[in-house]
Design a protein around this motif. Structure first.
Motif, PDB file in Angstrom:
ATOM      1  N   MET A   1       0.997  -1.263  -0.306  1.00 58.80           N
ATOM      2  CA  MET A   1      -0.038   0.549  -0.362  1.00 58.80           C
ATOM      3  C   MET A   1       1.367   0.617  -0.054  1.00 58.80           C
ATOM      4  N   LYS A   2       0.501   2.209  -0.909  1.00 55.23           N
ATOM      5  CA  LYS A   2       0.872   3.823  -0.307  1.00 55.23           C
ATOM      6  C   LYS A   2       0.454   4.713   0.189  1.00 55.23           C
ATOM      7  N   PHE A   3       1.223   5.428   0.637  1.00 49.17           N
ATOM      8  CA  PHE A   3       0.878   6.991   1.743  1.00 49.17           C
ATOM      9  C   PHE A   3       1.202   7.859   1.905  1.00 49.17           C
ATOM     10  N   LEU A   4       0.947   8.988   1.694  1.00 45.97           N
ATOM     11  CA  LEU A   4       0.995  10.314   1.376  1.00 45.97           C
ATOM     12  C   LEU A   4       1.034  10.777   2.624  1.00 45.97           C
ATOM     13  N   PHE A   5       2.373  11.251   3.335  1.00 46.73           N
ATOM     14  CA  PHE A   5       2.752  11.804   4.558  1.00 46.73           C
ATOM     15  C   PHE A   5       2.874  13.049   4.131  1.00 46.73           C
ATOM     16  N   LEU A   6       2.040  14.074   5.177  1.00 44.18           N
ATOM     17  CA  LEU A   6       1.883  15.566   5.099  1.00 44.18           C
ATOM     18  C   LEU A   6       2.543  16.230   5.434  1.00 44.18           C
ATOM     19  N   ILE A   7       3.878  17.178   5.922  1.00 42.06           N
ATOM     20  CA  ILE A   7       4.818  17.588   6.595  1.00 42.06           C
ATOM     21  C   ILE A   7       4.461  18.259   7.112  1.00 42.06           C
ATOM     22  N   CYS A   8       3.701  19.265   8.343  1.00 41.14           N
ATOM     23  CA  CYS A   8       3.434  20.257   8.567  1.00 41.14           C
ATOM     24  C   CYS A   8       4.364  20.777   9.388  1.00 41.14           C
ATOM     25  N   ALA A   9       4.144  21.852   9.384  1.00 40.68           N
ATOM     26  CA  ALA A   9       5.400  22.926   9.843  1.00 40.68           C
ATOM     27  C   ALA A   9       4.629  24.148  10.722  1.00 40.68           C
ATOM     28  N   ALA A  10       5.167  24.746  11.722  1.00 40.17           N
ATOM     29  CA  ALA A  10       4.755  25.538  12.152  1.00 40.17           C
ATOM     30  C   ALA A  10       4.886  27.033  12.344  1.00 40.17           C
ATOM     31  N   GLN A  11       4.072  27.908  12.025  1.00 38.29           N
ATOM     32  CA  GLN A  11       4.587  30.019  11.902  1.00 38.29           C
ATOM     33  C   GLN A  11       5.828  29.943  12.790  1.00 38.29           C
ATOM     34  N   GLY A  12       6.852  30.189  12.518  1.00 38.69           N
ATOM     35  CA  GLY A  12       7.968  31.027  13.804  1.00 38.69           C
ATOM     36  C   GLY A  12       8.476  29.569  14.180  1.00 38.69           C
ATOM     37  N   ARG A  13       9.558  29.961  15.768  1.00 38.36           N
ATOM     38  CA  ARG A  13      10.152  28.321  15.721  1.00 38.36           C
ATOM     39  C   ARG A  13       9.709  27.972  17.024  1.00 38.36           C
ATOM     40  N   PRO A  14       9.362  27.095  16.774  1.00 43.25           N
ATOM     41  CA  PRO A  14       8.320  26.296  17.688  1.00 43.25           C
ATOM     42  C   PRO A  14       9.013  25.552  19.080  1.00 43.25           C
ATOM     43  N   THR A  15       9.280  25.571  20.151  1.00 43.96           N
ATOM     44  CA  THR A  15       9.764  25.014  20.935  1.00 43.96           C
ATOM     45  C   THR A  15      10.019  23.431  20.308  1.00 43.96           C
ATOM     46  N   ALA A  16      10.748  22.822  21.343  1.00 43.89           N
ATOM     47  CA  ALA A  16      10.748  21.104  21.003  1.00 43.89           C
ATOM     48  C   ALA A  16       9.927  21.004  22.379  1.00 43.89           C
ATOM     49  N   THR A  17      10.045  19.718  22.496  1.00 45.84           N
ATOM     50  CA  THR A  17       8.718  19.146  23.508  1.00 45.84           C
ATOM     51  C   THR A  17      10.265  19.008  24.906  1.00 45.84           C
ATOM     52  N   PRO A  18      10.013  18.558  25.531  1.00 41.13           N
ATOM     53  CA  PRO A  18      11.144  18.632  27.115  1.00 41.13           C
ATOM     54  C   PRO A  18      11.973  17.101  26.487  1.00 41.13           C
ATOM     55  N   VAL A  19      11.294  15.827  25.500  1.00 38.88           N
ATOM     56  CA  VAL A  19      11.872  14.967  25.308  1.00 38.88           C
ATOM     57  C   VAL A  19      12.794  14.697  24.294  1.00 38.88           C
ATOM     58  N   ASP A  20      12.774  15.975  23.700  1.00 42.13           N
ATOM     59  CA  ASP A  20      13.737  16.344  22.172  1.00 42.13           C
ATOM     60  C   ASP A  20      14.966  16.717  22.896  1.00 42.13           C
ATOM     61  N   ASN A  21      15.459  16.984  23.692  1.00 44.89           N
ATOM     62  CA  ASN A  21      16.139  17.647  24.135  1.00 44.89           C
ATOM     63  C   ASN A  21      16.609  19.463  24.088  1.00 44.89           C
ATOM     64  N   GLY A  22      15.929  20.065  24.447  1.00 46.67           N
ATOM     65  CA  GLY A  22      15.744  21.182  23.917  1.00 46.67           C
ATOM     66  C   GLY A  22      15.769  21.826  22.000  1.00 46.67           C
TER      67      GLY A  22
END
Length: 123
Positions: A1-22
Motif C-alpha cells: 500500500m502507498k501512503f502520502l505523508f503531509l509534513i506539517c510545520a508551524a509558523q515561527g520557531r516552535p519550541t521542542a518538547t522536553p523529550v527532544d532535549n531542547g
C-alpha cells in the motif's frame, strides 16, 4: 500500500518538547539533519518495519488556488487554511499496512514538533 505523508510545520520557531532535549525547528537547524537521516534510512528501505520512501521533498512557500467559475479562470494567491500550521513537505511511503505507516511516521523528526498527516492512496 502507498501512503502520502503531509509534513506539517508551524509558523515561527516552535519550541521542542522536553523529550527532544531542547532542540528547536529551524530552517537550517538540527531537525534538518535529523530529517536527512530519516530520509536516508527510508529511501533504502527499513528492514525493521518493511516500509520504504518512494519520493518526497520540501515545498516552497508559494501557494495559489486555481478555480474555474462561469468559464473564467480565477487564481488566488496565498494559503487558505485557517491554521497555525502549513504543509511544508511530503513523503510518499510504501508499507504493508496503515499500522506500519503510522510507525514510520512516528519516527519522522517533524512528528516530534508539529505532525505528520497520513493519507492512504488508492491502489
Amino acid at each position: 500500500m502507498k501512503f502520502l505523508f503531509l509534513i506539517c510545520a508551524a509558523q515561527g520557531r516552535p519550541t521542542a518538547t522536553p523529550v527532544d532535549n531542547g532542540t528547536v525547528v529551524g530552517t537550517l537547524g538540527p531537525v534538518d539533519d535529523d530529517v536527512e537521516v530519516w530520509v536516508k534510512e527510508y529511501d533504502e528501505g527499513s528492514a525493521e518495519d518493511s516500509g520504504r520512501r518512494l519520493a518526497g521533498d520540501r515545498l516552497t512557500g508559494h501557494t495559489e488556488t486555481v478555480r474555474v467559475r462561469g468559464g473564467e479562470v480565477l487564481v488566488t494567491d496565498g494559503p487558505f487554511l485557517e491554521s497555525k500550521e502549513y504543509i511544508a513537505g511530503f513523503d510518499l511511503i510504501e508499507a504493508p499496512s496503515l499500522d506500519v505507516a503510522r510507525e514510520i511516521a512516528s519516527k519522522h523528526p517533524m512528528a516530534h514538533y508539529t505532525g505528520i498527516e497520513i493519507r492512504p492512496l488508492p491502489e
